[in-house]
Design a protein around this motif. Sequence first.
Motif, mmCIF file in Angstrom:
data_model
loop_
_atom_site.group_PDB
_atom_site.id
_atom_site.type_symbol
_atom_site.label_atom_id
_atom_site.label_comp_id
_atom_site.label_asym_id
_atom_site.label_seq_id
_atom_site.Cartn_x
_atom_site.Cartn_y
_atom_site.Cartn_z
ATOM 1 N N THR A 65 0.849 -1.202 0.000
ATOM 2 C CA THR A 65 0.000 0.000 0.000
ATOM 3 C C THR A 65 0.885 1.253 0.000
ATOM 4 O O THR A 65 2.074 1.193 0.336
ATOM 5 C CB THR A 65 -0.902 0.048 1.245
ATOM 6 O OG1 THR A 65 -0.079 0.230 2.415
ATOM 7 C CG2 THR A 65 -1.701 -1.240 1.387
ATOM 8 N N LYS A 66 0.294 2.386 -0.351
ATOM 9 C CA LYS A 66 1.025 3.657 -0.350
ATOM 10 C C LYS A 66 1.494 3.991 1.072
ATOM 11 O O LYS A 66 2.633 4.437 1.276
ATOM 12 C CB LYS A 66 0.132 4.777 -0.890
ATOM 13 C CG LYS A 66 0.855 6.101 -1.068
ATOM 14 C CD LYS A 66 -0.077 7.177 -1.629
ATOM 15 C CE LYS A 66 0.665 8.506 -1.761
ATOM 16 N NZ LYS A 66 -0.224 9.585 -2.235
ATOM 17 N N MET A 67 0.620 3.744 2.053
ATOM 18 C CA MET A 67 0.974 4.015 3.453
ATOM 19 C C MET A 67 2.180 3.174 3.879
ATOM 20 O O MET A 67 3.065 3.640 4.580
ATOM 21 C CB MET A 67 -0.214 3.722 4.371
ATOM 22 C CG MET A 67 -1.220 4.851 4.463
ATOM 23 S SD MET A 67 -2.602 4.424 5.546
ATOM 24 C CE MET A 67 -1.803 4.460 7.139
ATOM 25 N N GLY A 68 2.206 1.926 3.439
ATOM 26 C CA GLY A 68 3.306 1.030 3.786
ATOM 27 C C GLY A 68 4.627 1.490 3.198
ATOM 28 O O GLY A 68 5.663 1.440 3.856
ATOM 29 N N ARG A 69 4.572 1.958 1.944
ATOM 30 C CA ARG A 69 5.803 2.438 1.282
ATOM 31 C C ARG A 69 6.329 3.703 1.954
ATOM 32 O O ARG A 69 7.535 3.944 2.002
ATOM 33 C CB ARG A 69 5.538 2.710 -0.205
ATOM 34 C CG ARG A 69 5.447 1.455 -1.060
ATOM 35 C CD ARG A 69 5.476 1.792 -2.546
ATOM 36 N NE ARG A 69 4.331 2.606 -2.960
ATOM 37 C CZ ARG A 69 3.141 2.122 -3.292
ATOM 38 N NH1 ARG A 69 2.921 0.821 -3.236
ATOM 39 N NH2 ARG A 69 2.165 2.931 -3.686
ATOM 40 N N GLN A 70 5.414 4.531 2.454
ATOM 41 C CA GLN A 70 5.818 5.822 3.028
ATOM 42 C C GLN A 70 6.204 5.733 4.505
ATOM 43 O O GLN A 70 6.815 6.667 5.036
ATOM 44 C CB GLN A 70 4.679 6.835 2.859
ATOM 45 C CG GLN A 70 4.451 7.239 1.411
ATOM 46 C CD GLN A 70 3.274 8.189 1.248
ATOM 47 O OE1 GLN A 70 2.429 8.308 2.142
ATOM 48 N NE2 GLN A 70 3.200 8.876 0.113
ATOM 49 N N LEU A 71 5.845 4.629 5.156
ATOM 50 C CA LEU A 71 6.118 4.518 6.592
ATOM 51 C C LEU A 71 7.554 4.057 6.843
ATOM 52 O O LEU A 71 7.969 2.994 6.391
ATOM 53 C CB LEU A 71 5.142 3.538 7.251
ATOM 54 C CG LEU A 71 5.318 3.310 8.762
ATOM 55 C CD1 LEU A 71 5.200 4.622 9.536
ATOM 56 C CD2 LEU A 71 4.318 2.288 9.287
ATOM 57 N N HIS A 72 8.308 4.886 7.557
ATOM 58 C CA HIS A 72 9.686 4.570 7.943
ATOM 59 C C HIS A 72 9.895 5.029 9.380
ATOM 60 O O HIS A 72 9.074 5.765 9.936
ATOM 61 C CB HIS A 72 10.696 5.298 7.042
ATOM 62 C CG HIS A 72 10.630 4.913 5.601
ATOM 63 N ND1 HIS A 72 11.117 3.718 5.113
ATOM 64 C CD2 HIS A 72 10.141 5.586 4.527
ATOM 65 C CE1 HIS A 72 10.933 3.657 3.808
ATOM 66 N NE2 HIS A 72 10.338 4.780 3.423
ATOM 67 N N LEU A 73 11.005 4.612 9.940
ATOM 68 C CA LEU A 73 11.424 5.141 11.238
ATOM 69 C C LEU A 73 11.904 6.568 11.018
ATOM 70 O O LEU A 73 12.793 6.794 10.198
ATOM 71 C CB LEU A 73 12.562 4.272 11.808
ATOM 72 C CG LEU A 73 13.292 4.821 13.029
ATOM 73 C CD1 LEU A 73 12.357 4.931 14.227
ATOM 74 C CD2 LEU A 73 14.490 3.947 13.382
ATOM 75 N N ASP A 74 11.305 7.533 11.719
ATOM 76 C CA ASP A 74 11.735 8.926 11.570
ATOM 77 C C ASP A 74 12.838 9.241 12.576
ATOM 78 O O ASP A 74 13.924 9.651 12.204
ATOM 79 C CB ASP A 74 10.545 9.874 11.745
ATOM 80 C CG ASP A 74 10.828 11.260 11.184
ATOM 81 O OD1 ASP A 74 11.905 11.444 10.587
ATOM 82 O OD2 ASP A 74 9.982 12.158 11.328
ATOM 83 N N TYR A 75 12.534 9.027 13.874
ATOM 84 C CA TYR A 75 13.581 9.269 14.873
ATOM 85 C C TYR A 75 13.277 8.526 16.163
ATOM 86 O O TYR A 75 12.163 8.057 16.389
ATOM 87 C CB TYR A 75 13.769 10.772 15.146
ATOM 88 C CG TYR A 75 12.524 11.556 15.501
ATOM 89 C CD1 TYR A 75 12.094 11.668 16.816
ATOM 90 C CD2 TYR A 75 11.794 12.211 14.522
ATOM 91 C CE1 TYR A 75 10.969 12.410 17.160
ATOM 92 C CE2 TYR A 75 10.671 12.953 14.841
ATOM 93 C CZ TYR A 75 10.262 13.053 16.159
ATOM 94 O OH TYR A 75 9.143 13.780 16.483
ATOM 95 N N MET A 76 14.311 8.412 17.001
ATOM 96 C CA MET A 76 14.182 7.727 18.278
ATOM 97 C C MET A 76 13.452 8.636 19.260
ATOM 98 O O MET A 76 13.684 9.841 19.292
ATOM 99 C CB MET A 76 15.568 7.357 18.846
ATOM 100 C CG MET A 76 16.481 6.641 17.863
ATOM 101 S SD MET A 76 15.759 5.170 17.124
ATOM 102 C CE MET A 76 15.871 4.038 18.488
ATOM 103 N N GLY A 77 12.591 8.042 20.074
ATOM 104 C CA GLY A 77 11.835 8.807 21.059
ATOM 105 C C GLY A 77 10.410 9.069 20.578
ATOM 106 O O GLY A 77 10.085 8.882 19.394
#
Length: 225
Positions: A65-77
């Motif tokens: 899905t588009k949401m799956g492709r766009q979801l990444h780890l942004d930052y810790m915390g």
Amino acid sequence: DPCRNFHCKRGKVCHADKQGKPHCICQDPAACPPTKDYEHVCGTDNKTYDGTCQLFGTKCQLEGTKMGRQLHLDYMGSCKYIPPCTDYEVDQFPLRMRDWLKNILIQYYERDLNTSGILTEKQRNKVKKIYQNDKRLVAGDHPVELLLHDFEKNYHMYVYPVHWQFHQLDQHPVDRLLTHSELAPLRASLVPMEHCITRFFQECDGDQDKLIALKEWCHCFGIKE
């Protein structure tokens, strides 16, 4: 146990079917082990996840899905307000980052003097030249003008630290290109303190192909070779 030496990528876990054959299935985010507050992470969807297990399990379930492709780890915390990075700040960023990388290598070298193991022999020999140079700018909170002056005067001291960081990140696979996931270990830990790092890496990708080549990386840090 058929799953004992069976490796699955992040967000997936091994599961043996009725015939006892192992294969990878998505991690159920609800089945992730409990985490402490300091283990929370923020996704690129600006949502706080209890940990990387929950984040990558969710990403796996959204695969295709588009949401799956766009979801990444942004930052810790946990997710928080990150102020926008101004043009002036993004111009300053490589000056401080170069100095920081140089000082990290110096710290590693000093630790290796007592107990070797962090740097390889080849890396130690490269850092030794920087460490022993009496013109080296010692670690500290220096004004931008001094960092700029030192880079122009002692350019050769900054070349190796910039190359070293690229090759530390270029691991999956080693192809002289950095993907979003290869940048994540550096980005994710620095975003809460260095709010310009995301914009910096976005602008490093000159051809906008979502990959940072070694040449693009060096150009961003002002390294000509």
